[in-house]
Design a protein around this motif. Sequence first.
Motif, PDB file in Angstrom:
ATOM      1  N   ASP A  94     -20.905 -23.689 -24.572  1.00  0.00           N
ATOM      2  CA  ASP A  94     -19.678 -24.024 -23.832  1.00  0.00           C
ATOM      3  C   ASP A  94     -19.038 -22.744 -23.287  1.00  0.00           C
ATOM      4  OD1 ASP A  94     -19.874 -26.735 -24.201  1.00  0.00           O
ATOM      5  OD2 ASP A  94     -18.483 -26.814 -25.899  1.00  0.00           O
ATOM      6  N   TYR A  97     -22.035 -20.648 -20.792  1.00  0.00           N
ATOM      7  CA  TYR A  97     -22.304 -21.206 -19.464  1.00  0.00           C
ATOM      8  C   TYR A  97     -21.070 -21.164 -18.561  1.00  0.00           C
ATOM      9  CZ  TYR A  97     -27.042 -22.767 -20.592  1.00  0.00           C
ATOM     10  OH  TYR A  97     -28.384 -22.801 -20.908  1.00  0.00           O
ATOM     11  N   SER A  98     -19.935 -20.776 -19.112  1.00  0.00           N
ATOM     12  CA  SER A  98     -18.715 -20.702 -18.311  1.00  0.00           C
ATOM     13  C   SER A  98     -18.418 -19.293 -17.808  1.00  0.00           C
ATOM     14  CB  SER A  98     -17.522 -21.202 -19.147  1.00  0.00           C
ATOM     15  OG  SER A  98     -17.777 -22.496 -19.622  1.00  0.00           O
ATOM     16  N   PRO A 100     -18.944 -16.353 -15.407  1.00  0.00           N
ATOM     17  CA  PRO A 100     -19.587 -16.172 -14.094  1.00  0.00           C
ATOM     18  C   PRO A 100     -20.620 -15.046 -14.151  1.00  0.00           C
ATOM     19  CG  PRO A 100     -17.176 -16.091 -13.929  1.00  0.00           C
ATOM     20  CD  PRO A 100     -17.510 -16.048 -15.386  1.00  0.00           C
ATOM     21  N   ARG A 124     -30.045 -18.940 -17.714  1.00  0.00           N
ATOM     22  CA  ARG A 124     -28.999 -18.519 -16.774  1.00  0.00           C
ATOM     23  C   ARG A 124     -29.439 -17.301 -15.975  1.00  0.00           C
ATOM     24  NH1 ARG A 124     -23.165 -17.881 -17.582  1.00  0.00           N
ATOM     25  NH2 ARG A 124     -23.129 -18.550 -15.411  1.00  0.00           N
ATOM     26  N   THR A 128     -29.365 -17.165 -11.917  1.00  0.00           N
ATOM     27  CA  THR A 128     -28.364 -16.322 -11.252  1.00  0.00           C
ATOM     28  C   THR A 128     -28.900 -14.970 -10.784  1.00  0.00           C
ATOM     29  OG1 THR A 128     -27.702 -15.305 -13.354  1.00  0.00           O
ATOM     30  CG2 THR A 128     -26.498 -17.280 -12.674  1.00  0.00           C
ATOM     31  N   GLU A 239     -12.744 -20.892 -16.575  1.00  0.00           N
ATOM     32  CA  GLU A 239     -12.813 -22.333 -16.345  1.00  0.00           C
ATOM     33  C   GLU A 239     -14.147 -22.837 -16.875  1.00  0.00           C
ATOM     34  OE1 GLU A 239     -11.212 -24.012 -12.882  1.00  0.00           O
ATOM     35  OE2 GLU A 239     -12.564 -25.744 -12.909  1.00  0.00           O
ATOM     36  N   PRO A 240     -14.102 -23.764 -17.831  1.00  0.00           N
ATOM     37  CA  PRO A 240     -15.354 -24.264 -18.407  1.00  0.00           C
ATOM     38  C   PRO A 240     -16.297 -24.822 -17.356  1.00  0.00           C
ATOM     39  CG  PRO A 240     -13.487 -24.967 -19.726  1.00  0.00           C
ATOM     40  CD  PRO A 240     -12.922 -24.333 -18.486  1.00  0.00           C
ATOM     41  N   ALA A 241     -17.592 -24.700 -17.615  1.00  0.00           N
ATOM     42  CA  ALA A 241     -18.606 -25.166 -16.669  1.00  0.00           C
ATOM     43  C   ALA A 241     -18.519 -26.670 -16.456  1.00  0.00           C
ATOM     44  CB  ALA A 241     -19.993 -24.772 -17.170  1.00  0.00           C
ATOM     45  N   ARG A 242     -18.065 -27.383 -17.484  1.00  0.00           N
ATOM     46  CA  ARG A 242     -17.931 -28.839 -17.363  1.00  0.00           C
ATOM     47  C   ARG A 242     -16.562 -29.270 -17.863  1.00  0.00           C
ATOM     48  NH1 ARG A 242     -23.308 -29.977 -20.583  1.00  0.00           N
ATOM     49  NH2 ARG A 242     -22.325 -28.235 -21.641  1.00  0.00           N
TER      50      ARG A 242
END
Length: 394
Positions: A94, A97-98, A100, A124, A128, A239-242
């Motif tokens: 969590d 993955y958030s 950047p 990731r 990326t 900001e969380p990815a989901r």
Amino acid sequence: MLDEDRVRADTPGCASGSEPGVVFLDSAGSSLPPRVVLDTVIDHLRREAEVGGYRAANERLDDLAAVKTAIGTLINAAPSSIALSDSATRSWADFFYSIPLTAGDRILISEADYASNAIAAMQRARATGATVERIPSDSSGQLDLDALAALVDERVKLVSVLHVPTNGGLVNPAAEATRIAHSVGALVLLDACQSTGQLPIDVAELDVDALSATGRKWLRGPRGTGFLYVRPELVEAIEPARLDLHSAAWTGPDEYQVAADASRFEFWECDVAGRLGLGAAVRYLLELGQENVYNAVAARAEHLRKALPEIPGVTVRDIGIRHSGIVSFTVDGLDSVAVRDLLAEQNITVTVSHAGSTLLDMTGRGLKSVVRAAPHCFVSFDELDRFVAAVAAL
Ligand SMILES: *Cc1c(COP(=O)(O)O)cnc(C)c1O
């Protein structure tokens, strides 16, 4: 000092009623909960069956809020900096993955890192254009702080520090590694899955940016529980990815607002009984005292680290300088799985840690698997001696 009789009386699994009794050495896998955890979970499941899950949860709103308060007390953090989840891996991901990442960014992982963390980092990186590099270990086997200092630069965005690995007694110098990572502005995500509940944890002292832990291991909580800590100053910047309707609010046809605290990393649905059980487990640990539990675990692990090497053909595989409550070993000429299964016939529970869980460390040492014995504070010294005698007789 811990009252061993009380702790054992509080643990239903210690009194199995069978002969020979259980020798339980898998608190690094999934521990035996104290009775209060069992009762809390079962009582809530019964209540859900009586009145439905929503009403049952509404009756326990204060107790649910108290779960984060208890965890906050445990790790010296504000409750608002904690997000509950269903596992350590979920919590780790969590956060991870958030963050950047763009091409050229660097992710550093520990030599003792856990497979799930390494896999996520590689995934990731592929998506990326970032890179994943390993922080070497020093000659003692712990994370090499000099090598880390030489490795970091401004392109390092995240350092995954593995506090206590899944496969042995190493405790990595997390606070020192964090200072080095912060010197170039990198974030530190601490995998404290095997340390939370056995070592006293203080996030202010460690100064990590985020920490993940599970409920079922040393905390002795229910399965399917875990939590994430995120440094308060950082929460609003990430900001969380989901998101869902709990981590954010739908404030207009084209607008949403992300929760101001760490609950932005949570989804709405959860196992309420499990969460209440986790709260009970943490409160029980606080009642015993983290230092007391740590001293009891350390004394038991030390007992095994002295006794096991005296058995011909047995090699203790723990590395590092400071040791945890996990004692891993191999037996010459016997596969780790066979050792586990032969001990299980005598009601002695150990587990096997395979190379795939900590690939860098295990392949670096030429190990395919190790037997893992992880005694919690409720294991008696008589039981430890029964285990040692059983290993000697293999
Ligand atoms: C067990 C373990 C995990 C994963 O915990 P889950 O709750 O199963 O997700 C992560 N890191 C380490 C070091 C572990 O031992």
